[in-house]
Scaffold this active site. Structure first.
Site, mmCIF file in Angstrom:
data_model
loop_
_atom_site.group_PDB
_atom_site.id
_atom_site.type_symbol
_atom_site.label_atom_id
_atom_site.label_comp_id
_atom_site.label_asym_id
_atom_site.label_seq_id
_atom_site.Cartn_x
_atom_site.Cartn_y
_atom_site.Cartn_z
ATOM 1 N N HIS A 1 68.472 24.993 34.044
ATOM 2 C CA HIS A 1 69.200 25.184 35.296
ATOM 3 C C HIS A 1 69.814 26.580 35.321
ATOM 4 C CE1 HIS A 1 71.663 24.220 38.750
ATOM 5 N NE2 HIS A 1 72.710 24.713 38.109
ATOM 6 N N GLY B 1 34.762 43.393 34.905
ATOM 7 C CA GLY B 1 34.174 42.824 36.118
ATOM 8 C C GLY B 1 35.083 42.814 37.335
ATOM 9 N N GLY C 1 38.684 35.015 57.865
ATOM 10 C CA GLY C 1 38.727 34.114 56.707
ATOM 11 C C GLY C 1 40.166 33.865 56.280
ATOM 12 N N LEU D 1 33.393 47.017 32.201
ATOM 13 C CA LEU D 1 33.872 45.892 31.407
ATOM 14 C C LEU D 1 35.115 45.308 32.097
ATOM 15 C CD1 LEU D 1 34.078 44.251 28.749
ATOM 16 C CD2 LEU D 1 35.339 46.174 27.768
ATOM 17 N N ALA E 1 38.985 33.401 38.015
ATOM 18 C CA ALA E 1 38.816 34.092 36.731
ATOM 19 C C ALA E 1 39.065 33.157 35.551
ATOM 20 C CB ALA E 1 39.768 35.273 36.673
HETATM 21 P P1 FAD Z 1 32.473 38.966 37.665
HETATM 22 O O1 FAD Z 1 33.897 39.211 37.334
HETATM 23 O O2 FAD Z 1 32.012 39.275 39.040
HETATM 24 O O3 FAD Z 1 31.617 39.742 36.604
HETATM 25 C C1 FAD Z 1 30.235 39.823 36.624
HETATM 26 C C2 FAD Z 1 29.826 41.129 35.977
HETATM 27 O O4 FAD Z 1 28.409 41.141 35.844
HETATM 28 C C3 FAD Z 1 30.186 42.347 36.799
HETATM 29 O O5 FAD Z 1 30.954 43.239 36.031
HETATM 30 C C4 FAD Z 1 28.839 42.941 37.197
HETATM 31 O O6 FAD Z 1 28.851 44.365 37.236
HETATM 32 C C5 FAD Z 1 27.950 42.437 36.082
HETATM 33 N N1 FAD Z 1 26.536 42.348 36.467
HETATM 34 C C6 FAD Z 1 26.002 41.713 37.532
HETATM 35 N N2 FAD Z 1 24.674 41.838 37.536
HETATM 36 C C7 FAD Z 1 24.367 42.567 36.451
HETATM 37 C C8 FAD Z 1 23.150 43.040 35.900
HETATM 38 N N3 FAD Z 1 21.979 42.791 36.493
HETATM 39 N N4 FAD Z 1 23.191 43.758 34.765
HETATM 40 C C9 FAD Z 1 24.361 44.035 34.159
HETATM 41 N N5 FAD Z 1 25.543 43.611 34.635
HETATM 42 C C10 FAD Z 1 25.542 42.902 35.759
HETATM 43 N N6 FAD Z 1 40.548 34.838 40.507
HETATM 44 C C11 FAD Z 1 41.678 34.365 39.946
HETATM 45 O O7 FAD Z 1 41.595 33.512 39.058
HETATM 46 N N7 FAD Z 1 42.901 34.818 40.325
HETATM 47 C C12 FAD Z 1 43.055 35.742 41.293
HETATM 48 O O8 FAD Z 1 44.176 36.133 41.617
HETATM 49 C C13 FAD Z 1 41.883 36.261 41.910
HETATM 50 N N8 FAD Z 1 41.991 37.191 42.885
HETATM 51 C C14 FAD Z 1 40.849 37.717 43.420
HETATM 52 C C15 FAD Z 1 40.967 38.674 44.420
HETATM 53 C C16 FAD Z 1 39.842 39.236 44.974
HETATM 54 C C17 FAD Z 1 39.979 40.285 46.041
HETATM 55 C C18 FAD Z 1 38.549 38.840 44.511
HETATM 56 C C19 FAD Z 1 37.318 39.466 45.071
HETATM 57 C C20 FAD Z 1 38.421 37.873 43.539
HETATM 58 C C21 FAD Z 1 39.572 37.294 42.981
HETATM 59 N N9 FAD Z 1 39.479 36.303 42.009
HETATM 60 C C22 FAD Z 1 40.631 35.785 41.469
HETATM 61 C C23 FAD Z 1 38.176 35.760 41.560
HETATM 62 C C24 FAD Z 1 37.747 36.380 40.237
HETATM 63 O O9 FAD Z 1 37.733 37.772 40.337
HETATM 64 C C25 FAD Z 1 36.376 35.852 39.861
HETATM 65 O O10 FAD Z 1 36.391 34.454 39.853
HETATM 66 C C26 FAD Z 1 35.949 36.322 38.481
HETATM 67 O O11 FAD Z 1 35.914 37.719 38.410
HETATM 68 C C27 FAD Z 1 34.564 35.736 38.150
HETATM 69 O O12 FAD Z 1 34.169 36.148 36.888
HETATM 70 P P2 FAD Z 1 32.624 36.254 36.517
HETATM 71 O O13 FAD Z 1 32.587 36.648 35.073
HETATM 72 O O14 FAD Z 1 31.895 35.079 36.945
HETATM 73 O O15 FAD Z 1 32.042 37.445 37.414
#
Ligand code: FAD
Length: 460
Positions: free
Chosen positions: A437, A42, A177, A40, A312
């Site tokens: 300030h 992600g 990158g 939970l 996020a």
């Molecule tokens: P996710 O957070 O990827 O969640 C998807 C979830 O779905 C996961 O828990 C996965 O296990 C689950 N899932 C997938 N397939 C299945 C399935 N078939 N069955 C059940 N569960 C499944 N964003 C920011 O805004 N600020 C930051 O500072 C930032 N820093 C980052 C640093 C790093 C190193 C990385 C990698 C990302 C960062 N991000 C940041 C981006 C941010 O983490 C993502 O944009 C965000 O987590 C996306 O949310 P989401 O809900 O789309 O997907």
């Protein structure tokens, strides 16, 4: 076949997009199921935003110790205890995870552990057990991508996920990158004492930012001894006895202990049944309209699987939006350009709205004006000994359409900047507001004063 409608809303993936949708839907009285195969919270909570920002804070502490003398404080940096850094980082993640788990329970959300697949128009099967819902929200997130022919071995050639678990500070790293993730890790490792070189195929670091921000970050990184090759595509990598040899276009070979691959994130949609059920997709991404609707009735998509900024807070907002839309509240769609963006490196880069180039393309170069205020005249920035700027882009005689910030801690200023952009503030509106300030916030106020034609401290 499951009974009709086990849930009003069934969400596939409990990351930022999925869990925000679950919380808001439950708050609105809907019966919510949340499917998750991992943890939970992600990516963001476990291997993204939170742990990287903890590392960046530890890096800032290291820099403060190393540079303490310039503030008249005698301290010295004896070294980085990665076990200690990781314990601190993991402690932050675990506390937030515990809080979120408790919140889910208290809202009466049904958490379904396992791997989900879309098996019908409004049906998700979790490890073979089907659940039917009136609405399904796809929120399966993203994974670290690589390049063709570039294999991640998890040891020498790693992604951000392994980088977050490293039990040592590498002596040297090539970061492939120069986007947000690459620049943040480069910044951390440099602060921890590593030799770092970034390789970026596009002409500049943080290429989605205003060109001025890229230039300022490049200047600051150069000063910090972070090497970079921009406009330089990667060619190949070989593992050697003690690390990697990375060949870039033009033939230069960069040797290092590790190669971090940070070339973007792909949508986690493969094998989830989206295709089979007829969800419209493009190169693995799920296509959704401005109301987060897919082409299938009552199937919605949020977060990183939807083309756009992979952040996020975008996912959170889309998740909340979908919950409210399902509940019939007709919320206002999100303006993608109004989503604030921060790169939390040293120095930070933050922005909202359009870059100067984008504003020129949108409104015509003659119809916009820009103003850049150097942080040199800002008291708090002097106190912090940070350099950078506030850059504003406005429509002539119109609202501010872009705010661009560089400097330590400027990520915190993006809160005010996003209000100005999203509320279509005029420089004259902001000029009449009082900024405390001495804060870095004042620089934002001062820039708006200047753009409104009444600069207080600057020479013009
Ligand atoms: P996710 O957070 O990827 O969640 C998807 C979830 O779905 C996961 O828990 C996965 O296990 C689950 N899932 C997938 N397939 C299945 C399935 N078939 N069955 C059940 N569960 C499944 N964003 C920011 O805004 N600020 C930051 O500072 C930032 N820093 C980052 C640093 C790093 C190193 C990385 C990698 C990302 C960062 N991000 C940041 C981006 C941010 O983490 C993502 O944009 C965000 O987590 C996306 O949310 P989401 O809900 O789309 O997907």
């Amino acid at each position: 076949m499951a009974d009709v409608s086990d849930f009003d809303v069934l969400i596939l993936g409990a990351g930022s997009g999925g869990y925000a949708c679950a919380l808001r839907a439950a708050q609105l009285g809907l019966r919510v199921g949340l499917v998750e195969k991992g943890n939970l919270g992600g990516t963001c909570l476990h291997v993204g935003c939170i742990p990287t920002k903890a590392l960046l804070h530890a890096a800032e502490v290291a820099d403060s110790a190393r540079e303490s003398e310039q503030f008249g404080v005698r301290a010295s940096l004896e070294g980085i205890d990665m076990a200690g850094v990781n314990a601190y980082k993991d402690g932050v993640v675990q506390r937030l995870f515990k809080g979120l788990t408790g919140l889910m329970k208290s809202r009466g959300i049904t958490f379904i552990e396992g791997t989900g697949r879309l098996t019908g128009p409004c049906e998700v099967s979790v490890d073979g057990t089907p659940y039917a819902a009136d609405h399904v929200v796809l929120a399966s997130g993203s994974y670290p991508r690589s390049l063709p022919g570039l294999d991640i071995d998890g040891e020498r050639v790693i992604t951000s996920e392994e980088a977050l678990r490293l039990d040592r500070v590498p002596a040297s790293v090539v970061v492939l990158g120069g986007g947000v993730i690459g620049c943040e890790f480069a910044s951390v490792w440099r602060s921890f004492g590593a030799e770092v070189t970034i390789v970026e195929a596009l002409p500049r670091l943080v290429p989605l930012e205003d060109e001025a921000s890229s230039k300022a970050l490049e200047r600051a990184f150069r000063k910090r001894g972070i090497g970079f090759r921009t406009g330089t595509p990667f060619q190949s990598v070989k593992t050697t006895d003690d690390g990697v040899a990375v060949t870039v276009e033009g033939g230069e070979v960069l040797e290092a202990e590790l190669l971090l691959v940070a070339v973007g994130r792909g949508p986690a949609t493969d094998g989830l049944g989206y295709d089979e059920q007829g969800v419209a997709m493009d190169r693995g991404f799920v296509l959704a309209d401005e109301r987060c609707r897919t082409n299938l009735e009552n199937v919605w998509a949020v977060g990183d699987i939807v083309p756009g900024l992979q952040l996020a807070h975008r996912g959170f907002q889309q998740g909340i939006f979908v919950a409210e839309e399902i509940a019939g509240l007709s919320p206002t769609p999100l303006d993608e350009a109004g989503i604030p963006r921060v790169t939390y490196s040293h120095p930070e880069v933050a922005s909202v709205g359009l870059t100067e180039a984008e504003a020129g393309e949108t409104y015509g170069a003659d119809a916009i004006e820009s103003l850049t205020l150097d942080l040199g005249g800002n008291g708090k920035s002097q106190i912090l000994k940070t350099q950078g700027f506030v850059k504003l882009v406005r429509r002539k005689d119109g609202p501010v359409v872009g705010v661009h910030l560089v400097g330590d801690r400027v990520g915190e200023l993006v809160g005010e900047a996003q209000l100005i952009y999203n509320w279509e503030g005029y420089p004259e509106d902001v000029a009449s507001l009082v900024h405390a300030h001495p804060t870095q916030n004042e620089a934002l106020g001062e820039a708006h004063l200047a753009l409104a034609g009444k600069p207080l401290h600057s020479h013009s």
